[in-house]
Design a protein around this motif. Sequence first.
Motif, PDB file in Angstrom:
ATOM      1  N   VAL A  82       0.833  -1.212   0.000  1.00 50.95           N
ATOM      2  CA  VAL A  82       0.000   0.000   0.000  1.00 50.95           C
ATOM      3  C   VAL A  82       0.865   1.259   0.000  1.00 50.95           C
ATOM      4  O   VAL A  82       0.624   2.193  -0.773  1.00 50.95           O
ATOM      5  CB  VAL A  82      -0.985  -0.011   1.194  1.00 50.95           C
ATOM      6  CG1 VAL A  82      -1.643   1.349   1.383  1.00 50.95           C
ATOM      7  CG2 VAL A  82      -2.037  -1.097   1.012  1.00 50.95           C
ATOM      8  N   VAL A  83       1.884   1.306   0.858  1.00 48.86           N
ATOM      9  CA  VAL A  83       2.736   2.490   0.958  1.00 48.86           C
ATOM     10  C   VAL A  83       3.455   2.753  -0.364  1.00 48.86           C
ATOM     11  O   VAL A  83       3.472   3.893  -0.859  1.00 48.86           O
ATOM     12  CB  VAL A  83       3.743   2.352   2.124  1.00 48.86           C
ATOM     13  CG1 VAL A  83       4.846   3.407   2.037  1.00 48.86           C
ATOM     14  CG2 VAL A  83       3.022   2.447   3.457  1.00 48.86           C
ATOM     15  N   LEU A  84       4.036   1.721  -0.955  1.00 48.25           N
ATOM     16  CA  LEU A  84       4.754   1.928  -2.217  1.00 48.25           C
ATOM     17  C   LEU A  84       3.811   2.321  -3.353  1.00 48.25           C
ATOM     18  O   LEU A  84       4.154   3.151  -4.199  1.00 48.25           O
ATOM     19  CB  LEU A  84       5.555   0.684  -2.585  1.00 48.25           C
ATOM     20  CG  LEU A  84       6.789   0.428  -1.701  1.00 48.25           C
ATOM     21  CD1 LEU A  84       7.452  -0.892  -2.071  1.00 48.25           C
ATOM     22  CD2 LEU A  84       7.775   1.568  -1.787  1.00 48.25           C
ATOM     23  N   THR A  85       2.612   1.743  -3.351  1.00 51.23           N
ATOM     24  CA  THR A  85       1.638   2.096  -4.385  1.00 51.23           C
ATOM     25  C   THR A  85       1.187   3.545  -4.224  1.00 51.23           C
ATOM     26  O   THR A  85       1.150   4.315  -5.192  1.00 51.23           O
ATOM     27  CB  THR A  85       0.427   1.147  -4.342  1.00 51.23           C
ATOM     28  OG1 THR A  85       0.890  -0.190  -4.549  1.00 51.23           O
ATOM     29  CG2 THR A  85      -0.602   1.496  -5.394  1.00 51.23           C
ATOM     30  N   VAL A  86       0.843   3.939  -3.001  1.00 53.54           N
ATOM     31  CA  VAL A  86       0.390   5.312  -2.748  1.00 53.54           C
ATOM     32  C   VAL A  86       1.504   6.309  -3.061  1.00 53.54           C
ATOM     33  O   VAL A  86       1.270   7.338  -3.700  1.00 53.54           O
ATOM     34  CB  VAL A  86      -0.127   5.462  -1.296  1.00 53.54           C
ATOM     35  CG1 VAL A  86      -0.324   6.921  -0.920  1.00 53.54           C
ATOM     36  CG2 VAL A  86      -1.421   4.680  -1.119  1.00 53.54           C
ATOM     37  N   PHE A 117       5.609  -8.155  -1.037  1.00 53.31           N
ATOM     38  CA  PHE A 117       4.461  -8.877  -0.491  1.00 53.31           C
ATOM     39  C   PHE A 117       4.555 -10.368  -0.824  1.00 53.31           C
ATOM     40  O   PHE A 117       4.283 -11.220   0.025  1.00 53.31           O
ATOM     41  CB  PHE A 117       3.146  -8.299  -1.025  1.00 53.31           C
ATOM     42  CG  PHE A 117       1.931  -8.979  -0.467  1.00 53.31           C
ATOM     43  CD1 PHE A 117       1.468  -8.646   0.791  1.00 53.31           C
ATOM     44  CD2 PHE A 117       1.272  -9.967  -1.181  1.00 53.31           C
ATOM     45  CE1 PHE A 117       0.352  -9.278   1.334  1.00 53.31           C
ATOM     46  CE2 PHE A 117       0.168 -10.602  -0.650  1.00 53.31           C
ATOM     47  CZ  PHE A 117      -0.297 -10.258   0.603  1.00 53.31           C
ATOM     48  N   GLY A 118       4.971 -10.684  -2.043  1.00 48.32           N
ATOM     49  CA  GLY A 118       5.099 -12.086  -2.446  1.00 48.32           C
ATOM     50  C   GLY A 118       6.117 -12.842  -1.622  1.00 48.32           C
ATOM     51  O   GLY A 118       5.876 -13.988  -1.210  1.00 48.32           O
ATOM     52  N   VAL A 119       7.258 -12.217  -1.349  1.00 50.54           N
ATOM     53  CA  VAL A 119       8.290 -12.864  -0.531  1.00 50.54           C
ATOM     54  C   VAL A 119       7.774 -13.094   0.888  1.00 50.54           C
ATOM     55  O   VAL A 119       7.945 -14.176   1.460  1.00 50.54           O
ATOM     56  CB  VAL A 119       9.585 -12.019  -0.512  1.00 50.54           C
ATOM     57  CG1 VAL A 119      10.556 -12.504   0.548  1.00 50.54           C
ATOM     58  CG2 VAL A 119      10.243 -12.038  -1.888  1.00 50.54           C
TER      59      VAL A 119
END
Length: 154
Positions: A35-39, A63-65
């Motif tokens: 969320v933080v990186l997307t925002v 998130f996948g890792v």
Amino acid sequence: MTNPVPHADSPRLPVTFRPTRTRAVLLGIGGVLLVVLTVMSLLLETFTTGDRITFICTGLLGFGVLALLSRPKVVATEDGVTVTNLTTVRRLAWAQIVRVNLRSGDPWVHLDLSDGTSLPAMGIQTGIAKQQAIADARALRALVDTHGTVHSSD
């Protein structure tokens, strides 16, 4: 097959053992990271489309890792035990498990197998919830004691 005599500490089958606190922390951090990186990628006006895509993909990768690290579990059923570690899944019959070990300092349970090998069972790990891991190891040990000694009648 004869019916096993339940051990006093045996949970009812089927039962799934997994480090739920660790899983919640890992998935929570992964979600927040995404969320933080997307925002950030959408709010920073100086970013190009490529920069935005890179930030979002980095969040997805993170998130996948963390989701992969939260995967381990041990599932016990009437037929045996399925051990799911980070990248492998192994199905064991009850008779294949000789002993359940969680020694002091071990990060997770190890299963001693009838073929002389040892299999890590990362689904029961000491990490954040050491007392829960000890209780889960005892419960799995009780299940092995109950179901591992059952032999088919000729």
